[in-house]
Design a protein around this motif. Structure first.
Motif, PDB file in Angstrom:
ATOM      1  N   ALA A  48       0.814  -1.218   0.000  1.00  0.00           N
ATOM      2  CA  ALA A  48       0.000   0.000   0.000  1.00  0.00           C
ATOM      3  C   ALA A  48       0.847   1.267   0.000  1.00  0.00           C
ATOM      4  CB  ALA A  48      -0.933  -0.006   1.214  1.00  0.00           C
ATOM      5  N   GLN A  49       2.075   1.215   0.556  1.00  0.00           N
ATOM      6  CA  GLN A  49       2.873   2.426   0.653  1.00  0.00           C
ATOM      7  C   GLN A  49       3.712   2.687  -0.595  1.00  0.00           C
ATOM      8  OE1 GLN A  49       5.217   1.396   4.101  1.00  0.00           O
ATOM      9  NE2 GLN A  49       7.020   0.925   2.860  1.00  0.00           N
ATOM     10  N   ILE A  50       3.850   1.716  -1.480  1.00  0.00           N
ATOM     11  CA  ILE A  50       4.652   1.888  -2.691  1.00  0.00           C
ATOM     12  C   ILE A  50       3.806   2.583  -3.758  1.00  0.00           C
ATOM     13  CG2 ILE A  50       6.026   0.748  -4.461  1.00  0.00           C
ATOM     14  CD1 ILE A  50       7.171   0.594  -1.643  1.00  0.00           C
ATOM     15  N   LYS A  51       4.300   3.726  -4.257  1.00  0.00           N
ATOM     16  CA  LYS A  51       3.581   4.488  -5.284  1.00  0.00           C
ATOM     17  C   LYS A  51       4.390   4.649  -6.569  1.00  0.00           C
ATOM     18  CE  LYS A  51       0.206   5.107  -2.457  1.00  0.00           C
ATOM     19  NZ  LYS A  51      -1.075   4.355  -2.647  1.00  0.00           N
ATOM     20  N   PHE A  52       5.716   4.435  -6.507  1.00  0.00           N
ATOM     21  CA  PHE A  52       6.564   4.623  -7.685  1.00  0.00           C
ATOM     22  C   PHE A  52       7.550   3.463  -7.791  1.00  0.00           C
ATOM     23  CE2 PHE A  52       5.476   8.821  -6.018  1.00  0.00           C
ATOM     24  CZ  PHE A  52       4.879   9.406  -7.116  1.00  0.00           C
ATOM     25  N   LEU A  53       7.830   3.064  -9.033  1.00  0.00           N
ATOM     26  CA  LEU A  53       8.857   2.069  -9.319  1.00  0.00           C
ATOM     27  C   LEU A  53       9.822   2.678 -10.332  1.00  0.00           C
ATOM     28  CD1 LEU A  53       9.947  -0.867  -9.062  1.00  0.00           C
ATOM     29  CD2 LEU A  53       8.637  -1.382 -11.126  1.00  0.00           C
ATOM     30  N   LEU A  80       3.806  -4.640 -20.592  1.00  0.00           N
ATOM     31  CA  LEU A  80       2.746  -5.230 -19.771  1.00  0.00           C
ATOM     32  C   LEU A  80       2.971  -4.956 -18.284  1.00  0.00           C
ATOM     33  CD1 LEU A  80       0.210  -6.987 -19.527  1.00  0.00           C
ATOM     34  CD2 LEU A  80       1.716  -9.001 -19.529  1.00  0.00           C
ATOM     35  N   ILE A  81       4.224  -4.850 -17.857  1.00  0.00           N
ATOM     36  CA  ILE A  81       4.464  -4.671 -16.423  1.00  0.00           C
ATOM     37  C   ILE A  81       3.959  -3.306 -15.953  1.00  0.00           C
ATOM     38  CG2 ILE A  81       6.464  -6.198 -16.517  1.00  0.00           C
ATOM     39  CD1 ILE A  81       8.239  -3.732 -16.226  1.00  0.00           C
ATOM     40  N   ASP A  82       3.947  -2.309 -16.842  1.00  0.00           N
ATOM     41  CA  ASP A  82       3.403  -1.010 -16.450  1.00  0.00           C
ATOM     42  C   ASP A  82       1.919  -1.113 -16.142  1.00  0.00           C
ATOM     43  OD1 ASP A  82       5.921  -0.032 -16.844  1.00  0.00           O
ATOM     44  OD2 ASP A  82       5.508   0.807 -18.831  1.00  0.00           O
ATOM     45  N   LYS A  83       1.193  -1.925 -16.909  1.00  0.00           N
ATOM     46  CA  LYS A  83      -0.237  -2.127 -16.655  1.00  0.00           C
ATOM     47  C   LYS A  83      -0.444  -2.903 -15.354  1.00  0.00           C
ATOM     48  CE  LYS A  83      -1.440  -2.105 -21.580  1.00  0.00           C
ATOM     49  NZ  LYS A  83      -2.064  -2.868 -22.687  1.00  0.00           N
ATOM     50  N   ILE A  84       0.411  -3.896 -15.123  1.00  0.00           N
ATOM     51  CA  ILE A  84       0.280  -4.686 -13.890  1.00  0.00           C
ATOM     52  C   ILE A  84       0.531  -3.813 -12.665  1.00  0.00           C
ATOM     53  CG2 ILE A  84       1.246  -6.613 -12.595  1.00  0.00           C
ATOM     54  CD1 ILE A  84       1.879  -7.954 -15.258  1.00  0.00           C
ATOM     55  N   LEU A  85       1.564  -2.992 -12.738  1.00  0.00           N
ATOM     56  CA  LEU A  85       1.867  -2.105 -11.619  1.00  0.00           C
ATOM     57  C   LEU A  85       0.799  -1.021 -11.461  1.00  0.00           C
ATOM     58  CD1 LEU A  85       5.711  -1.682 -12.235  1.00  0.00           C
ATOM     59  CD2 LEU A  85       4.630  -2.968 -10.390  1.00  0.00           C
ATOM     60  N   GLY A  86       0.317  -0.482 -12.579  1.00  0.00           N
ATOM     61  CA  GLY A  86      -0.717   0.544 -12.515  1.00  0.00           C
ATOM     62  C   GLY A  86      -1.996   0.038 -11.895  1.00  0.00           C
ATOM     63  N   ALA A  87      -2.292  -1.255 -12.043  1.00  0.00           N
ATOM     64  CA  ALA A  87      -3.516  -1.832 -11.485  1.00  0.00           C
ATOM     65  C   ALA A  87      -3.518  -1.791  -9.951  1.00  0.00           C
ATOM     66  CB  ALA A  87      -3.699  -3.258 -11.984  1.00  0.00           C
ATOM     67  N   VAL A  88      -2.331  -1.757  -9.338  1.00  0.00           N
ATOM     68  CA  VAL A  88      -2.249  -1.710  -7.870  1.00  0.00           C
ATOM     69  C   VAL A  88      -1.824  -0.320  -7.393  1.00  0.00           C
ATOM     70  CG1 VAL A  88      -1.806  -4.178  -7.629  1.00  0.00           C
ATOM     71  CG2 VAL A  88       0.113  -2.596  -7.959  1.00  0.00           C
TER      72      VAL A  88
END
Length: 370
Positions: free
Chosen positions: A245-250, A261-269
């Protein structure tokens, strides 16, 4: 020269002070007789000089000025002196000018120097708030009860090399990383070669605030499918530990191994991918520094036989890095271990330390003996 004049003047002042005490026991008739005798002696000396003016020393002039100036001008003109009353008054003015000049030399010119603590406070406010101009800092100081001119704040910032104008509103990349450390996860891949000649790719992630490292996976073939599954495994690990919950940026580089695809996976959370600039490794500096540490402390000192051996070594190093190794950014604590309380003097005298070796002695850990 000046010191000698002061010494002679002090001698004359003391001697005449004793002479004044002697006059106290004399009657008025005796004083009148002495005055007439001294006047006659002065007339004889002036007649012998033949109109030439006697040469007076600086201490003589100072003594004449100190004794005679308090008298009225009319009284001075009635006295029979070696110098005219105007000359005596000029001596007094010169004496006052020299005294005033000495006092001005001892004073510091201009406004008084700002207290060091106030200067440090101004620079602290400017450092903590890069977008504040000197007038905004001046207002904050007023709220704290510090009476200081806005121009003084401007001068303090300018002298320290800090731009006092509000053009510092642009947030630098380093400021962004520090302010968002709790919400930033950085990722990078490391390449290494085993003794059997196989090239291995290690995917790792590090949390900026805690400096905790997660070895996401190792493979000889970093395909898009493998990278995608590794990202999913990372998100599940973050969710299990309660940190998702605390992670907002990668933060990651622009390597072609990362699929879209990983950008979509990360954006979903709720995690936004932040790619670094081209040929700008400093934008991912914390991860790059950890990669260097990994190579220095493990990969460059260990003969890695194969992929199985590599995974075992990475697991051991991940445990050591997160649970034991100290970090300067954490004040000598470890990501998963707080810094212990300092020992008392008597405990230090009885301290016994044991060493535990890992990976065949490549890693040493020191612990207090039970």
């Amino acid at each position: 020269m000046i010191a000698a004049v002061l010494v002679r003047f002090a001698y004359l002042a003391v001697s005449h002070a004793f002479a004044a005490l002697w006059l106290l026991r004399m009657t008025d008739r005796e004083k009148d007789v002495e005055i007439l005798a001294l006047r006659h002696q002065l007339a004889v000396l002036q007649r012998q000089l033949g109109g030439q003016r006697p040469r007076l020393r600086p201490e003589d002039r100072a003594l004449f000025a100190a004794l005679l100036v308090p008298l009225a001008s009319a009284t001075l003109r009635r006295l029979r002196l070696l110098a005219s009353p105007d000359t005596v008054l000029r001596w007094h003015r010169d004496l006052m000018k020299r005294r005033h000049a000495r006092m001005c030399v001892n004073r510091r010119p201009g406004r008084p120097h700002t207290v060091a603590s106030i200067r440090q406070l101004v620079l602290r406010l400017a450092t903590d708030n890069p977008s504040w101009g000197y007038r905004r800092i001046h207002g904050e100081l007023a709220l704290l009860g510090v009476a200081i001119a806005a121009s003084t704040v401007w001068e303090i910032l300018k002298t320290a090399g800090v731009d006092p104008a509000p053009r510092r509103t642009t947030v630098t990349w380093a400021d962004f990383l520090r302010s968002q450390a709790e919400a930033i996860l950085a990722m990078d891949s490391i390449e290494t070669v085993t003794l059997n000649g196989q090239r291995q790719y290690v995917l790792a992630a590090i949390h900026h605030a805690s400096r905790r490292v997660r070895i996401v996976g190792t493979t000889a073939h970093p395909t898009h499918a493998w990278v995608t599954q590794a990202i999913r495994n990372l998100l599940m690990d973050l969710e299990d530990t309660g940190h998702l919950a605390q992670i907002k940026f990668l933060i990651r580089d622009r390597d072609a191994k990362y699929p879209a695809l990983i950008d979509k996976i990360l954006g979903a959370v709720g995690i936004t991918t932040v790619p670094t600039g081209l040929r700008m490794p400093r934008m991912n500096s914390i991860t790059e520094r950890w990669v260097r540490t990994l190579r220095t402390e493990l990969l460059d000192r260990t003969l890695i036989w194969n992929q199985t051996h590599l995974r075992h070594a990475l697991r051991e190093y991940e445990r050591h890095y997160n649970g034991h190794r100290t970090h300067r950014s954490l004040a000598a604590a470890a990501p998963l271990r707080a810094r212990p309380r300092p020992l008392e003097p008597d405990q230090i005298e009885r301290l016994t330390v044991d060493r535990r070796d890992h990976l065949g002695g490549v890693i040493h850990e020191y612990h207090r003996a039970a």
